[in-house]
Design an enzyme around this catalytic site. Structure first.
Site, PDB file in Angstrom:
ATOM      1  N   MET A 130     120.230  33.716 -35.602  1.00  0.00           N
ATOM      2  CA  MET A 130     119.830  32.664 -34.622  1.00  0.00           C
ATOM      3  C   MET A 130     118.747  32.308 -34.968  1.00  0.00           C
ATOM      4  O   MET A 130     118.210  30.937 -35.426  1.00  0.00           O
ATOM      5  CB  MET A 130     119.903  33.274 -33.198  1.00  0.00           C
ATOM      6  CG  MET A 130     120.908  33.636 -32.474  1.00  0.00           C
ATOM      7  SD  MET A 130     121.062  33.805 -30.865  1.00  0.00           S
ATOM      8  CE  MET A 130     120.091  35.431 -30.894  1.00  0.00           C
ATOM      9  N   PHE A 161     114.263  36.787 -40.132  1.00  0.00           N
ATOM     10  CA  PHE A 161     113.968  38.306 -39.181  1.00  0.00           C
ATOM     11  C   PHE A 161     115.589  38.623 -38.894  1.00  0.00           C
ATOM     12  O   PHE A 161     115.725  39.149 -37.560  1.00  0.00           O
ATOM     13  CB  PHE A 161     113.293  37.687 -38.036  1.00  0.00           C
ATOM     14  CG  PHE A 161     111.807  37.115 -38.206  1.00  0.00           C
ATOM     15  CD1 PHE A 161     111.377  37.510 -39.376  1.00  0.00           C
ATOM     16  CD2 PHE A 161     111.621  35.851 -37.442  1.00  0.00           C
ATOM     17  CE1 PHE A 161     109.871  37.172 -39.568  1.00  0.00           C
ATOM     18  CE2 PHE A 161     110.278  35.327 -37.561  1.00  0.00           C
ATOM     19  CZ  PHE A 161     109.549  35.915 -38.858  1.00  0.00           C
ATOM     20  N   GLU A 248     122.495  41.769 -24.575  1.00  0.00           N
ATOM     21  CA  GLU A 248     121.339  42.046 -25.585  1.00  0.00           C
ATOM     22  C   GLU A 248     120.052  42.264 -24.829  1.00  0.00           C
ATOM     23  O   GLU A 248     119.324  43.181 -25.460  1.00  0.00           O
ATOM     24  CB  GLU A 248     121.151  40.372 -25.925  1.00  0.00           C
ATOM     25  CG  GLU A 248     120.467  40.710 -27.434  1.00  0.00           C
ATOM     26  CD  GLU A 248     119.907  39.211 -27.988  1.00  0.00           C
ATOM     27  OE1 GLU A 248     118.916  39.025 -28.727  1.00  0.00           O
ATOM     28  OE2 GLU A 248     120.806  38.406 -27.744  1.00  0.00           O
TER      29      GLU A 248
END
Length: 389
Positions: A130, A161, A248
């Protein structure tokens, strides 16, 4: 304070996890993963064979069928983090908590049949992409595009990342398929390792989690067939993203509680064995008081996280409640680890000690999954009557 959320099945499962750890999560293995910057495939496959990875994959696809009962994943985290295997626990989390659930909840039947059996065995490693160099918590600012062409999409852009990004075989990727930044301008596509124009990039050097790879991904005219559009629906990316946010964020809260619990145990053991001025470190009043504070914090942390675990199991953990768990647990984790590292003295600064590695690993918990500042904004919006995930 004794926890009471586990039943006999969970404790039997804990035995499987401990057996796996004895055979595969040795100090030598942890040091090797740190040196190589990634978890080797053999360890991931061994975990799948032992029945402790692939828990979120439904049974009909060869997995554990335990996606809703996150208590099993909490057991895995407790035991692996307790022996200093934070990087391995992180790799498990990316597979079971991030990549797999998108397919389980939102994939087409064809996508599930194609990928889930191989993800259950760790033949296929998944990742979630994302964040971009210019867009972190504000995902409406992404610039990776998916242009519709005959038979599929052409992807251009970059992600950064990305945990498991170097080793991933399948990347669940958030892309822009429309104009502007309305929710229906975004979609999720499944990008496969080996597609022309897809470059995993280099492993990123980071503060902690040295044994779990993180990478930059780039996409240059990558053709993705139409059947790789998650759920087969264009413009559903934001809705799909929102559906998985509670899990998450819960997973980050659980990881924080596991690390705090482990840090307390390591520090009690260390202060009992280390002496200064003729007495054990734990016999100093300051040490005992600090440990008492930590013990109470860990108990309170688990009481909160356990409540969230049960709420998730019952389908009642909202995005806002998960945001609270994420930021509060990661803040308490950081306080506990800082105190415990201090009580280790100079040895707390040495990487050979698990407290040192856990301290570095914990720092990202306040950043990823949405920064804690964003989590507070989500909660405050709800309080003001302006909900938003």
């Amino acid at each position: 304070m004794e926890r009471d959320i586990y039943d006999e099945d969970h404790e039997d499962f804990r035995g499987l996890v401990k057996d796996f750890i004895k055979r595969h999560v040795t100090n030598e293995a942890i040091q090797r993963w740190d040196a190589e910057g990634e978890i080797d495939r053999a360890a991931m496959r061994a975990a799948a064979e032992a029945g402790i990875l692939g828990l979120s994959v439904p049974e009909e696809f060869g997995g554990g069928g335990m996606l809703r009962d996150y208590r099993y994943r909490a057991v895995v985290g407790e035991e692996i983090i307790a022996v200093g295997g934070g990087s391995l626990a992180g790799a498990f989390g990316i597979q079971d908590d991030l990549a797999v659930p998108y397919l389980v909840h939102m994939g087409t039947e064809e996508q599930k049949a194609k990928w889930l059996p191989r993800m259950a065995t760790a033949e296929v490693i998944g990742a979630l992409a994302m964040t971009e160099p210019g867009a972190g918590s504000d995902l409406r600012g992404i610039s990776t595009t998916a242009k519709k062409v005959e038979g599929g999409y052409v992807i251009n852009g970059a992600k950064t990342f990305i945990s498991s990004g170097k080793t991933a075989d399948l990347v669940v990727t958030f892309v822009k398929t429309g104009e502007g930044n309305r929710p229906d301008a975004f979609s999720i596509v499944l990008i496969e390792n080996g597609m022309d124009g897809f470059d995993h990039g280099k492993k990123l050097s980071k503060l902690g989690s040295h044994g779990h790879d993180t990478a930059e991904l780039s996409f240059t005219d990558v053709f993705v067939p139409e059947e790789n559009l998650l759920g087969g629906q264009e413009g559903r990316g934001f809705v799909q993203l929102m559906m998985n946010l509670p899990l998450e964020r819960l997973s980050i809260g659980v990881a924080g509680a596991c690390a705090a619990q482990a840090a307390l145990a390591w520090t009690v053991d260390y202060t009992k064995s280390r002496e200064a001025f003729g007495q054990r470190i734990i016999d100093f009043q300051n040490t005992r008081f600090k440990l008492a504070d930590v013990a109470a914090t860990v108990d309170a942390l688990w009481a909160y996280v356990d409540r969230a675990l049960l709420a998730y199991k019952d389908g009642k953990l909202s995005a806002e409640e998960a945001a609270k768990v994420k930021f509060w647990a990661s803040e308490r984790e950081w306080e506990v680890l800082d105190t415990c590292l201090q009580l280790h003295g100079g040895y707390g600064y040495m990487n050979e000690y698990p407290i040192t590695r856990a301290f570095a690993d914990a720092r990202v918990h306040r950043i990823y999954g949405g920064t804690n500042e964003i989590m507070r904004d989500i909660v405050s919006r709800q309080l003001a009557g302006k909900p938003g995930a």
